[in-house]
Design an enzyme around this catalytic site. Structure first.
Site, PDB file in Angstrom:
ATOM      1  N   SER A 147       0.865  -1.188   0.000  1.00 14.10           N
ATOM      2  CA  SER A 147       0.000   0.000   0.000  1.00 14.10           C
ATOM      3  C   SER A 147       0.891   1.224   0.000  1.00 14.10           C
ATOM      4  CB  SER A 147      -0.859  -0.005   1.268  1.00 14.10           C
ATOM      5  OG  SER A 147      -1.540   1.231   1.433  1.00 14.10           O
ATOM      6  N   TYR A 160      -2.359  -1.099  10.483  1.00 12.30           N
ATOM      7  CA  TYR A 160      -2.290  -1.243   9.019  1.00 12.30           C
ATOM      8  C   TYR A 160      -0.955  -0.730   8.500  1.00 12.30           C
ATOM      9  CZ  TYR A 160      -4.032  -1.078   4.164  1.00 12.30           C
ATOM     10  OH  TYR A 160      -4.221  -1.267   2.812  1.00 12.30           O
TER      11      TYR A 160
HETATM   12  P1  NAD Z   1     -11.468  -6.316   0.123  1.00 12.21           P
HETATM   13  O1  NAD Z   1     -12.029  -6.196   1.480  1.00 12.21           O
HETATM   14  O2  NAD Z   1     -12.329  -6.041  -1.058  1.00 12.21           O
HETATM   15  O3  NAD Z   1     -10.802  -7.749  -0.068  1.00 12.21           O
HETATM   16  C1  NAD Z   1     -10.029  -8.342   0.942  1.00 12.21           C
HETATM   17  C2  NAD Z   1      -9.906  -9.819   0.658  1.00 12.21           C
HETATM   18  O4  NAD Z   1      -9.172 -10.427   1.746  1.00 12.21           O
HETATM   19  C3  NAD Z   1     -11.250 -10.541   0.597  1.00 12.21           C
HETATM   20  O5  NAD Z   1     -11.230 -11.526  -0.416  1.00 12.21           O
HETATM   21  C4  NAD Z   1     -11.351 -11.184   1.967  1.00 12.21           C
HETATM   22  O6  NAD Z   1     -12.184 -12.339   2.001  1.00 12.21           O
HETATM   23  C5  NAD Z   1      -9.899 -11.542   2.199  1.00 12.21           C
HETATM   24  N1  NAD Z   1      -9.634 -11.848   3.601  1.00 12.21           N
HETATM   25  C6  NAD Z   1      -9.826 -11.063   4.694  1.00 12.21           C
HETATM   26  N2  NAD Z   1      -9.527 -11.754   5.816  1.00 12.21           N
HETATM   27  C7  NAD Z   1      -9.136 -12.997   5.416  1.00 12.21           C
HETATM   28  C8  NAD Z   1      -8.714 -14.168   6.097  1.00 12.21           C
HETATM   29  N3  NAD Z   1      -8.615 -14.220   7.440  1.00 12.21           N
HETATM   30  N4  NAD Z   1      -8.400 -15.252   5.363  1.00 12.21           N
HETATM   31  C9  NAD Z   1      -8.492 -15.238   4.010  1.00 12.21           C
HETATM   32  N5  NAD Z   1      -8.891 -14.149   3.311  1.00 12.21           N
HETATM   33  C10 NAD Z   1      -9.205 -13.054   4.012  1.00 12.21           C
HETATM   34  O7  NAD Z   1     -10.185  -5.355   0.112  1.00 12.21           O
HETATM   35  P2  NAD Z   1      -9.290  -4.728  -1.063  1.00 12.21           P
HETATM   36  O8  NAD Z   1      -9.437  -3.259  -0.983  1.00 12.21           O
HETATM   37  O9  NAD Z   1      -9.511  -5.436  -2.347  1.00 12.21           O
HETATM   38  O10 NAD Z   1      -7.838  -5.051  -0.490  1.00 12.21           O
HETATM   39  C11 NAD Z   1      -6.997  -6.050  -1.023  1.00 12.21           C
HETATM   40  C12 NAD Z   1      -5.567  -5.736  -0.613  1.00 12.21           C
HETATM   41  O11 NAD Z   1      -5.176  -4.473  -1.197  1.00 12.21           O
HETATM   42  C13 NAD Z   1      -5.372  -5.573   0.886  1.00 12.21           C
HETATM   43  O12 NAD Z   1      -4.143  -6.121   1.286  1.00 12.21           O
HETATM   44  C14 NAD Z   1      -5.361  -4.068   1.069  1.00 12.21           C
HETATM   45  O13 NAD Z   1      -4.668  -3.680   2.227  1.00 12.21           O
HETATM   46  C15 NAD Z   1      -4.647  -3.631  -0.193  1.00 12.21           C
HETATM   47  N6  NAD Z   1      -4.858  -2.237  -0.565  1.00 12.21           N
HETATM   48  C16 NAD Z   1      -6.109  -1.762  -0.790  1.00 12.21           C
HETATM   49  C17 NAD Z   1      -6.254  -0.426  -1.147  1.00 12.21           C
HETATM   50  C18 NAD Z   1      -7.595   0.162  -1.427  1.00 12.21           C
HETATM   51  O14 NAD Z   1      -7.681   1.391  -1.573  1.00 12.21           O
HETATM   52  N7  NAD Z   1      -8.657  -0.612  -1.534  1.00 12.21           N
HETATM   53  C19 NAD Z   1      -5.144   0.403  -1.261  1.00 12.21           C
HETATM   54  C20 NAD Z   1      -3.888  -0.126  -1.011  1.00 12.21           C
HETATM   55  C21 NAD Z   1      -3.761  -1.457  -0.674  1.00 12.21           C
END
Ligand code: NAD
Length: 265
Positions: A147, A160
């Site tokens: 991130s 985080y």
């Molecule tokens: P999201 O909530 O849409 O997806 C998260 C995924 O992780 C889901 O499939 C969920 O089921 C899975 N997950 C959560 N806990 C779990 C567990 N205990 N076991 C197995 N799977 C588990 O979130 P997202 O925004 O798509 O985020 C995905 C990644 O991208 C994350 O690591 C997040 O930190 C990172 N990220 C997101 C953003 C953003 O703006 N959305 C920005 C930077 C980084």
């Protein structure tokens, strides 16, 4: 995507791919002919529908493994599942993540433990299990979805930010350690992407800061991004496909920003 990245027939695991960025990246790989193991939480019937639809619209075999990313034994089994199903593992995308937003003095210790486990420790456990397979193949690609918060901090996100800085550190250590093996390890550092995780944060931030959700988007979320736009799934897929292709062979141990200029400021 129209371009051919030369990865058809490869096998990938994408953790946390039942939603958001993970499903988008899994789809981009499947569209290139990569066989993909989906992972993540959610309604089993919905997960199965999404798995079938992705398989039907690509030339790829799509499987699902329900490993809980807080459980090292289940993570090891997820990696082993790739070998059991396909006989190889070429690409590991450590993407699963959760968020919790709170002032440090009120931050629930169990939330700290969960964020560190799901974001940081799961990447260690999956990488640890995948590396012997990739080394034996003489080629592999590990891509950690970190991130902008792996490079800079924001208030109320202690766990985080700590976990994501840890992911960037793990990426560098594994990248240099494996530099002569044909296995690369890199981190993609996205800015804000409008996924379910971010939608939830908008509400949480509004409560923490005592302001409206519209103001959170304008003044907090996109305030950080000079281009004033959410990052789109394709922008992350492009970086992933570059890294996992042969073009990405010299990139290792890198933290690659895709953040509209956020961490340049
Ligand atoms: P999201 O909530 O849409 O997806 C998260 C995924 O992780 C889901 O499939 C969920 O089921 C899975 N997950 C959560 N806990 C779990 C567990 N205990 N076991 C197995 N799977 C588990 O979130 P997202 O925004 O798509 O985020 C995905 C990644 O991208 C994350 O690591 C997040 O930190 C990172 N990220 C997101 C953003 C953003 O703006 N959305 C920005 C930077 C980084």
């Amino acid at each position: 995507m129209a371009a051919d990245y030369g990865i058809a027939g490869h096998v990938a695991i994408v953790t946390g791919s039942t939603s958001g960025i993970g499903f988008a990246l899994a789809s981009a790989l499947a569209e290139q002919g990569v066989h993909v193991i989906l992972n993540g939480l959610g309604d089993p019937a919905q997960i199965e529908t999404n798995r079938r639809e992705l398989q039907a619209r690509t030339n790829s075999s799509i499987r699902y493994h329900g490993a809980d990313m807080t459980r090292p034994d289940e993570i090891a089994d997820l990696v082993d599942f790739a070998v059991r199903e396909f006989g190889r593992l070429d690409i590991l995308v450590n993407n699963a993540g959760i968020q919790h937003v709170s002032p440090i003095e009120d931050f629930p210790p169990e939330k700290w433990d969960a964020l560190i486990a799901i974001i940081l420790s799961s990447a260690f456990h999956a990488t640890r299990a995948a590396v012997p397979i990739m080394k034996a193949q003489g080629r592999g690609r590990i891509v950690n979805i970190a991130s902008a918060h792996g490079l800079v901090a924001s208030p109320f996100k202690s766990a985080y930010v700590a976990a994501k800085f840890g992911v960037v550190g793990l990426t560098k250590a594994v990248g240099v350690e494996l530099a002569r093996t044909g296995v690369t390890c890199n981190a993609i550092c996205p800015g804000y992407v409008k996924t379910p995780l971010v939608e939830a944060q908008i509400g949480d931030q509004a409560r923490s800061r005592g302001i409206s959700e519209d103001r959170v988007v304008d003044e907090v979320i996109l305030a950080a991004q000079p281009n004033k736009a959410f990052v789109e799934y394709d922008h992350l897929a492009g970086m992933l496909l570059y890294l996992v292709s042969d073009m990405g062979a010299s990139a290792t141990g890198a933290a690659l920003s895709v953040d509209g200029g956020w961490t340049a400021t």
